[in-house]
Design an enzyme around this catalytic site. Structure first.
Site, PDB file in Angstrom:
ATOM      1  N   THR A 280      40.414   0.532 -69.204  1.00 10.86           N
ATOM      2  CA  THR A 280      39.999   1.688 -68.409  1.00 10.86           C
ATOM      3  C   THR A 280      39.450   1.270 -67.047  1.00 10.86           C
ATOM      4  OG1 THR A 280      38.224   3.337 -68.306  1.00 10.86           O
ATOM      5  CG2 THR A 280      37.851   1.520 -69.761  1.00 10.86           C
ATOM      6  N   ASP A 281      39.552   2.170 -66.082  1.00 11.68           N
ATOM      7  CA  ASP A 281      38.978   1.866 -64.765  1.00 11.68           C
ATOM      8  C   ASP A 281      37.453   1.853 -64.789  1.00 11.68           C
ATOM      9  OD1 ASP A 281      38.478   4.614 -64.939  1.00 11.68           O
ATOM     10  OD2 ASP A 281      39.580   5.150 -63.116  1.00 11.68           O
TER      11      ASP A 281
ATOM     12  N   TYR B 250      29.753   2.449 -73.336  1.00 10.24           N
ATOM     13  CA  TYR B 250      31.202   2.504 -73.575  1.00 10.24           C
ATOM     14  C   TYR B 250      31.927   1.529 -72.656  1.00 10.24           C
ATOM     15  CZ  TYR B 250      35.957   3.883 -72.532  1.00 10.24           C
ATOM     16  OH  TYR B 250      37.304   3.841 -72.257  1.00 10.24           O
TER      17      TYR B 250
ATOM     18  N   LYS C 283      34.174  -1.934 -73.382  1.00 15.85           N
ATOM     19  CA  LYS C 283      35.568  -2.167 -72.963  1.00 15.85           C
ATOM     20  C   LYS C 283      35.643  -3.401 -72.057  1.00 15.85           C
ATOM     21  CE  LYS C 283      38.858   0.044 -73.631  1.00 15.85           C
ATOM     22  NZ  LYS C 283      39.872  -0.050 -74.728  1.00 15.85           N
TER      23      LYS C 283
HETATM   24  C1  LIG Z   1      32.261  16.231 -71.317  1.00 16.03           C
HETATM   25  C2  LIG Z   1      31.749  16.613 -69.943  1.00 16.03           C
HETATM   26  C3  LIG Z   1      31.975  15.805 -68.854  1.00 16.03           C
HETATM   27  N1  LIG Z   1      31.489  16.138 -67.622  1.00 16.03           N
HETATM   28  C4  LIG Z   1      31.779  15.227 -66.488  1.00 16.03           C
HETATM   29  C5  LIG Z   1      31.414  13.774 -66.721  1.00 16.03           C
HETATM   30  C6  LIG Z   1      32.464  13.028 -65.918  1.00 16.03           C
HETATM   31  O1  LIG Z   1      32.061  12.923 -64.579  1.00 16.03           O
HETATM   32  C7  LIG Z   1      33.698  13.930 -65.985  1.00 16.03           C
HETATM   33  C8  LIG Z   1      34.710  13.506 -67.038  1.00 16.03           C
HETATM   34  O2  LIG Z   1      34.008  13.302 -68.247  1.00 16.03           O
HETATM   35  P1  LIG Z   1      34.681  12.707 -69.581  1.00 16.03           P
HETATM   36  O3  LIG Z   1      33.593  12.501 -70.564  1.00 16.03           O
HETATM   37  O4  LIG Z   1      35.812  13.577 -69.980  1.00 16.03           O
HETATM   38  O5  LIG Z   1      35.330  11.363 -69.059  1.00 16.03           O
HETATM   39  P2  LIG Z   1      34.720  10.033 -68.350  1.00 16.03           P
HETATM   40  O6  LIG Z   1      33.304   9.846 -68.656  1.00 16.03           O
HETATM   41  O7  LIG Z   1      35.115  10.055 -66.915  1.00 16.03           O
HETATM   42  O8  LIG Z   1      35.555   8.919 -69.143  1.00 16.03           O
HETATM   43  C9  LIG Z   1      36.945   9.138 -69.470  1.00 16.03           C
HETATM   44  O9  LIG Z   1      37.820   8.464 -68.630  1.00 16.03           O
HETATM   45  C10 LIG Z   1      37.715   7.067 -68.616  1.00 16.03           C
HETATM   46  C11 LIG Z   1      38.750   6.494 -67.712  1.00 16.03           C
HETATM   47  C12 LIG Z   1      37.670   6.480 -69.978  1.00 16.03           C
HETATM   48  O10 LIG Z   1      37.993   5.331 -70.177  1.00 16.03           O
HETATM   49  C13 LIG Z   1      36.988   7.253 -71.054  1.00 16.03           C
HETATM   50  O11 LIG Z   1      37.404   6.856 -72.337  1.00 16.03           O
HETATM   51  C14 LIG Z   1      37.221   8.701 -70.890  1.00 16.03           C
HETATM   52  O12 LIG Z   1      36.389   9.418 -71.788  1.00 16.03           O
HETATM   53  O13 LIG Z   1      33.201  15.223 -66.318  1.00 16.03           O
HETATM   54  C15 LIG Z   1      30.776  17.312 -67.412  1.00 16.03           C
HETATM   55  O14 LIG Z   1      30.335  17.610 -66.277  1.00 16.03           O
HETATM   56  N2  LIG Z   1      30.558  18.126 -68.484  1.00 16.03           N
HETATM   57  C16 LIG Z   1      30.999  17.822 -69.752  1.00 16.03           C
HETATM   58  O15 LIG Z   1      30.748  18.610 -70.696  1.00 16.03           O
END
Ligand SMILES: Cc1cn([C@H]2C[C@H](O)[C@@H](COP(=O)(O)OP(=O)(O)O[C@H]3O[C@H](C)C(=O)[C@H](O)[C@H]3O)O2)c(=O)[nH]c1=O
Length: 328
Positions: free
Chosen positions: A125-126, A151, A155
């Protein structure tokens, strides 16, 4: 030529989409192993069993005795998707992340070292690069790793183990690092399916912090195509970034979906920020484009319309995924 492939985590979001891609476009033999935890969903793979090129084992990769069961034969390539992947869960408790992401990867590397596999592709992942400030350039494959949450640290730990096995034993291992995926079969704890489901059911959509964090969105089918190019043509010891070329703030992602669904912004609920919330992810995918000829083919607007359509047609799938995770 058909390949004998071992897929880990093939009942999860990206893994199951990858197997769907293989069954549609190739004649490879596929062994899928998945621990079927809350995120590995039998519903994601139930149609695969009709193919004679496919077999499934319920296996936790961090348990060596379980893993031994599938080494009744050797494999051309392991494509390693299995991972605990939700940042919010890792902030609450990182134990499963260390076990699956680090110990599980180590167990697979052991099998490559024993000569049971000709090649391994580590799907990463990035997030391992850490966070970029808004005006910075994108991360290339040569950036040092600087993960900010449990997390991404797990990774990064796995990636470094993989790298060390290449350096030490000269094993044929490749790492891919993708940006945020979206598309069918993504667990509804993740941002995009969560927005769609909450909007469809008129529930408040929690938006962390000021909503201006930026993610680069990649359609899962573009990602699967890139991974298969790496399986076929990637060079041992190399890292390939796979990005969607589509950076958006979180608030704009929500607005796009609400607009497509004809819903109002009154559904948005600003909530306290995620701890250690990375501000911006952006990767430079020039290497895979130049060396392997890959390009993302799906525009965000087209991919999002397809994705919304899929979740509308599969609301029962969303509810069963939430129930499996005690979220409904
Ligand atoms: C669940 C949720 C998330 N968010 C925000 C938090 C992040 O800025 C963005 C995306 O969140 P998410 O948890 O879907 O994804 P990331 O934390 O960016 O991480 C994801 O993308 C990478 C590449 C991986 O490698 C991870 O496995 C994958 O889960 O939305 C909110 O504002 N509200 C919410 O309820």
């Amino acid at each position: 030529m058909s390949l004998d492939l071992l897929i880990t985590g093939g009942a999860g979001f990206i893994g199951s989409n990858f197997i769907r891609y293989l069954l549609k476009h190739t004649t490879n033999r596929i062994t899928n192993i998945d621990a079927l935890t809350y995120a590995g969903n039998p519903d994601n793979i139930k149609n695969f069993t009709t193919s004679e090129n496919y077999r499934f084992f319920k296996i936790d990769i961090s348990q060596t005795e379980e893993l031994n069961q599938v080494f009744d034969r050797s494999y051309d390539v392991i494509i390693h998707f299995a991972a605990e992947s939700h940042v919010d869960r890792s902030i609450k408790n990182a134990k499963a992340f260390i076990e699956t992401n680090i110990n599980g990867t180590h167990a697979l590397l052991g099998k490559v070292l024993e000569g049971k596999v000709r090649k391994m592709v580590q799907i990463s992942t990035d997030e391992v690069y850490g966070s970029l400030k808004k005006m910075d350039a994108a991360f290339t494959e040569y950036h040092c790793l600087s993960p900010n949450n449990p997390y991404s640290a797990s990774k990064a730990g796995a990636d470094l183990l993989v790298r060390s096995f290449f350096q030490t034993y000269k094993l044929p291992i490749i790492i891919t690092r993708c940006s945020n995926n979206y598309g069918p079969y993504q667990h509804p704890e993740k941002f995009i399916p969560k927005i769609i489901y909450h909007a469809l059911t008129n529930k408040k959509i929690p938006l962390y912090g000021d909503g201006l964090n930026i993610r680069d969105w990649l359609h899962v089918e573009d990602h699967c195509r890139a991974i298969y190019m790496v399986v076929k043509h990637g060079q041992a010891g190399e890292v390939y970034n796979i990005g969607g070329n589509n950076e958006m703030t979180n608030i704009d992602v929500i607005r796009t979906i609400l607009h497509d669904l004809g819903k109002g912004e009154n559904l948005i609920s600003y909530v306290p920020d995620r701890k250690g919330h990375d501000r911006r992810y952006a990767i430079d995918s020039t290497k895979i484009k130049k060396e392997l000829g890959w390009q993302p083919a799906t525009s965000f607007s087209e991919g999002m319309k397809q994705t919304i359509d899929w979740y509308i047609k599969n609301e029962k799938w969303i509810e069963s995924a939430l129930r499996r995770s005690d979220l409904l």
